[in-house]
Design a protein around this motif. Structure first.
Motif, PDB file in Angstrom:
ATOM      1  N   ASP A  30     -66.692   3.279  -6.435  1.00 31.91           N
ATOM      2  CA  ASP A  30     -65.282   2.899  -6.341  1.00 31.91           C
ATOM      3  C   ASP A  30     -64.967   1.772  -7.315  1.00 31.91           C
ATOM      4  N   SER A  31     -65.951   0.881  -7.508  1.00 32.75           N
ATOM      5  CA  SER A  31     -65.775  -0.221  -8.444  1.00 32.75           C
ATOM      6  C   SER A  31     -65.519   0.309  -9.855  1.00 32.75           C
ATOM      7  N   ALA A  32     -66.284   1.324 -10.277  1.00 40.97           N
ATOM      8  CA  ALA A  32     -66.104   1.898 -11.613  1.00 40.97           C
ATOM      9  C   ALA A  32     -64.743   2.565 -11.742  1.00 40.97           C
ATOM     10  N   VAL A  33     -64.307   3.217 -10.684  1.00 46.01           N
ATOM     11  CA  VAL A  33     -62.980   3.855 -10.718  1.00 46.01           C
ATOM     12  C   VAL A  33     -61.895   2.798 -10.848  1.00 46.01           C
ATOM     13  N   ARG A  34     -62.048   1.701 -10.091  1.00 42.78           N
ATOM     14  CA  ARG A  34     -61.050   0.628 -10.185  1.00 42.78           C
ATOM     15  C   ARG A  34     -60.988   0.075 -11.611  1.00 42.78           C
ATOM     16  N   ARG A  35     -62.149  -0.100 -12.247  1.00 41.29           N
ATOM     17  CA  ARG A  35     -62.169  -0.632 -13.610  1.00 41.29           C
ATOM     18  C   ARG A  35     -61.518   0.350 -14.596  1.00 41.29           C
ATOM     19  N   TYR A  36     -61.740   1.616 -14.368  1.00 39.33           N
ATOM     20  CA  TYR A  36     -61.113   2.639 -15.218  1.00 39.33           C
ATOM     21  C   TYR A  36     -59.591   2.521 -15.151  1.00 39.33           C
ATOM     22  N   VAL A  37     -59.083   2.377 -13.939  1.00 41.61           N
ATOM     23  CA  VAL A  37     -57.637   2.244 -13.747  1.00 41.61           C
ATOM     24  C   VAL A  37     -57.138   0.937 -14.327  1.00 41.61           C
ATOM     25  N   ARG A  38     -57.874  -0.128 -14.078  1.00 43.92           N
ATOM     26  CA  ARG A  38     -57.451  -1.430 -14.582  1.00 43.92           C
ATOM     27  C   ARG A  38     -57.439  -1.462 -16.109  1.00 43.92           C
ATOM     28  N   ASP A  39     -58.480  -0.900 -16.739  1.00 43.70           N
ATOM     29  CA  ASP A  39     -58.556  -0.935 -18.199  1.00 43.70           C
ATOM     30  C   ASP A  39     -57.467  -0.083 -18.837  1.00 43.70           C
ATOM     31  N   ALA A  40     -57.099   1.005 -18.184  1.00 38.99           N
ATOM     32  CA  ALA A  40     -56.022   1.850 -18.714  1.00 38.99           C
ATOM     33  C   ALA A  40     -54.657   1.209 -18.489  1.00 38.99           C
ATOM     34  N   GLY A  41     -54.507   0.508 -17.390  1.00 38.77           N
ATOM     35  CA  GLY A  41     -53.228  -0.147 -17.099  1.00 38.77           C
ATOM     36  C   GLY A  41     -52.077   0.838 -17.122  1.00 38.77           C
ATOM     37  N   PRO A  42     -50.974   0.483 -17.789  1.00 35.50           N
ATOM     38  CA  PRO A  42     -49.810   1.374 -17.826  1.00 35.50           C
ATOM     39  C   PRO A  42     -50.043   2.640 -18.656  1.00 35.50           C
ATOM     40  N   LEU A  43     -51.181   2.715 -19.339  1.00 32.60           N
ATOM     41  CA  LEU A  43     -51.489   3.895 -20.162  1.00 32.60           C
ATOM     42  C   LEU A  43     -52.266   4.956 -19.381  1.00 32.60           C
ATOM     43  N   LEU A  44     -52.430   4.777 -18.072  1.00 32.27           N
ATOM     44  CA  LEU A  44     -53.291   5.664 -17.297  1.00 32.27           C
ATOM     45  C   LEU A  44     -52.870   7.127 -17.399  1.00 32.27           C
ATOM     46  N   GLU A  45     -51.584   7.414 -17.221  1.00 32.87           N
ATOM     47  CA  GLU A  45     -51.139   8.810 -17.269  1.00 32.87           C
ATOM     48  C   GLU A  45     -51.372   9.408 -18.652  1.00 32.87           C
ATOM     49  N   ARG A  46     -51.138   8.621 -19.696  1.00 33.44           N
ATOM     50  CA  ARG A  46     -51.419   9.106 -21.048  1.00 33.44           C
ATOM     51  C   ARG A  46     -52.917   9.315 -21.245  1.00 33.44           C
ATOM     52  N   LEU A  47     -53.728   8.431 -20.674  1.00 32.65           N
ATOM     53  CA  LEU A  47     -55.172   8.598 -20.795  1.00 32.65           C
ATOM     54  C   LEU A  47     -55.626   9.878 -20.095  1.00 32.65           C
ATOM     55  N   HIS A  48     -55.036  10.174 -18.946  1.00 34.71           N
ATOM     56  CA  HIS A  48     -55.331  11.445 -18.278  1.00 34.71           C
ATOM     57  C   HIS A  48     -55.082  12.611 -19.235  1.00 34.71           C
ATOM     58  N   LYS A  49     -53.922  12.609 -19.877  1.00 35.39           N
ATOM     59  CA  LYS A  49     -53.545  13.723 -20.753  1.00 35.39           C
ATOM     60  C   LYS A  49     -54.433  13.785 -21.993  1.00 35.39           C
ATOM     61  N   LEU A  50     -54.718  12.626 -22.574  1.00 31.35           N
ATOM     62  CA  LEU A  50     -55.571  12.594 -23.757  1.00 31.35           C
ATOM     63  C   LEU A  50     -56.967  13.107 -23.426  1.00 31.35           C
TER      64      LEU A  50
END
Length: 505
Positions: free
Chosen positions: A388-408
């Motif tokens: 869960d910690s790694a998932v949180r960091r993934y979300v935190r590092d993407a920040g507002p770009l998360l949805e774009r990162l999903h698509k990319l």
């Protein structure tokens, strides 16, 4: 307009907004293609006539001509005319200014040095430009503007025949001396004069050829491609801002691959975006790897398919540039494989450097380069063993770009191995599901420590300064590692950290 099926002219009733009539100069293609273009243009002109005719009558009463011109006529014939209207006139800029003042809802003079006055009337954005020509000398980045007196002089100096058509108002006379309607029906880009002269007048037109190919899905005439190839280096005298704007419009087109391929094949990309042709890595039978250039164009197309709310320049640029670090990081391993270690980090730096040279806005540069840097992060997810910690960091590092990162990330799968592609898709489905679950439980979209700066200063009895920042960072690490904490537990963790800091001192 003469009947497309025979030589009998239409009855010469006066043209009105309810009955627009084209009196066409020049030849046109007969048949259904022309009939469809006529019908589309009539419908579009009916829609804009109340504004266009009103403005034309103002110019006419002042002794000047006015014509809808260029892209507005082209788009009317294609049935895609929007709210932006371009006009040309024999009136000089100051005369245009006096005629639109008092008529338009707003007026701006930003382009007056180039003969253009802009204004707004209702929902329409309007530009009126004096008949003109633009030419570069061998060293200048700015066009030298001279004014003309007849519309034919203006049209011959326009970029392409499909943009060298006009409709004189209010009489609705269709002016097409360079057979633009023929080329529109054939979906081909040609220049009114020789392409060499056109590109010498304004080298940016070479970029426009690629942009229109991407936007309109038109073919570029062979002689135009040949001139683009021979004169590619001339693009260097064009300002970075103008080049950037054309590149962005190309990438935002319906078929950017078509325009980008043309830039690469003609050598223009070597001057504008050299990182793109550099992706065509030399391959041999002993060291196999995917074609990075073709892969990048495919990722761009797949990212476009995932767009929700229209063209997204950040996502498209990131998709196009995500692997530009590979040429610099390519290594041939002893086992015959090819590696590109840390190409995402190198690529992010290269992306930033190129976008800075093209003078993109700072925020756009930051977002695109960040996506390039993060585009491989998912591949450490494997079969779902992230904590869960790694998932949180993934979300935190993407920040507002998360949805774009999903698509990319999803777009970056171009393998023809269906089993591998399905496995990657399922793995990412799993990651997104875990993110959604944690978001619901922990409000991941706003990850922050359980104590803010004010609380830290009160508990530790310290003033604002570096200590507060270090304490905040420590609590954020705890939040990422263990999830939300109750206030008492957070206070205890803060005091424990502070005691350790004092002990070290």
């Amino acid at each position: 307009m003469p009947n497309a099926k025979n030589d009998t002219p239409e009855p010469q009733t006066p043209p009105t907004p309810q009955n627009p009539r084209f009196q066409q100069t020049g030849q046109t293609l007969p048949g259904e293609a022309l009939n469809q273009a006529q019908r589309r243009a009539v419908g579009e002109l009916l829609r804009v006539s109340p504004v266009a005719d009103d403005l034309a009558l103002r110019f006419q009463r002042a002794g000047h001509t006015l014509a809808l011109v260029g892209g507005s006529v082209r788009d009317a014939l294609l049935g895609r005319l929007g709210q932006d209207l371009d006009f040309t006139t024999d009136a000089r800029p100051q005369e245009i200014l006096s005629l639109v003042r008092g008529w338009a809802d707003a007026v701006w003079e930003v382009g007056i040095a180039f003969g253009t006055i802009g204004c707004r009337k209702g929902d329409f954005q309007i530009e009126v430009t004096t008949y003109r020509s633009e030419a570069y000398d061998r060293t200048s980045r700015k066009p030298e503007v001279s004014y003309g007196d007849v519309i034919e002089e203006d049209l011959v100096r326009r970029d392409f025949t499909v943009n060298a058509m006009a409709v004189a108002l209010p009489q609705k006379e269709f002016i097409d001396p360079h057979h633009g309607l023929d080329d529109l029906a054939a979906r081909i880009l040609r220049t009114p004069g020789t392409p060499e002269q056109s590109f010498s007048d304004d080298p940016l037109r070479m970029m426009r050829a690629a942009r229109f190919a991407a936007q309109l899905d038109f073919e570029v005439a062979p002689e135009v491609v040949a001139a683009m190839t021979a004169m590619a280096g001339r693009i260097e005298i064009v300002s970075a801002e103008r080049t950037r704007d054309e590149l962005s419009k190309l990438i935002l087109g319906d078929r950017p691959r078509k325009g980008l391929t043309l830039l690469v094949e003609t050598g223009l990309a070597d001057h504008v975006l050299p990182e793109l042709p550099a992706l065509r890595l030399e391959r041999d039978e002993h060291h196999r790897h995917k074609d990075v250039y073709e892969h990048s164009l495919t990722v761009l197309e797949q990212a476009i398919d995932l767009e929700d709310d229209g063209p997204d320049l950040v996502l498209r640029l990131a998709a196009l540039l995500h692997d530009i670090g590979k040429p610099r990081t390519r290594r041939f391993e002893k086992d015959g494989r090819v590696s590109f270690h840390h190409h995402e980090v190198v690529g992010a730096k290269m992306t930033k450097a190129r976008m800075v040279k093209l003078k993109y806005p700072t925020d756009l540069i930051k977002d695109v380069s960040r996506l390039v840097e993060l585009h491989l992060r998912f591949h450490g997810y494997g079969t779902g063993e992230w904590t869960d910690s790694a998932v949180r960091r993934y979300v935190r590092d993407a920040g507002p770009l998360l949805e774009r990162l999903h698509k990319l990330t999803r777009s970056d799968c171009t393998t023809r191995n269906k089993r591998k592609a399905n496995a990657l898709s399922r793995a990412y489905d799993g990651l997104e599901a875990r993110i959604a679950q944690l978001q619901q439980q922990e409000e991941l979209d706003a990850i922050r420590p359980d104590l803010d700066g004010n609380a830290i200063m009160e508990i530790l009895d310290v003033p604002p300064g570096p200590v507060v920042g270090r304490a905040y960072a420590h609590l954020l690490e705890l939040r990422l590692e263990h999830g939300p904490m109750e206030r008492d537990a957070a206070v205890a963790a803060l005091k424990e950290w502070w005691a350790a800091q004092n002990a070290q001192a």
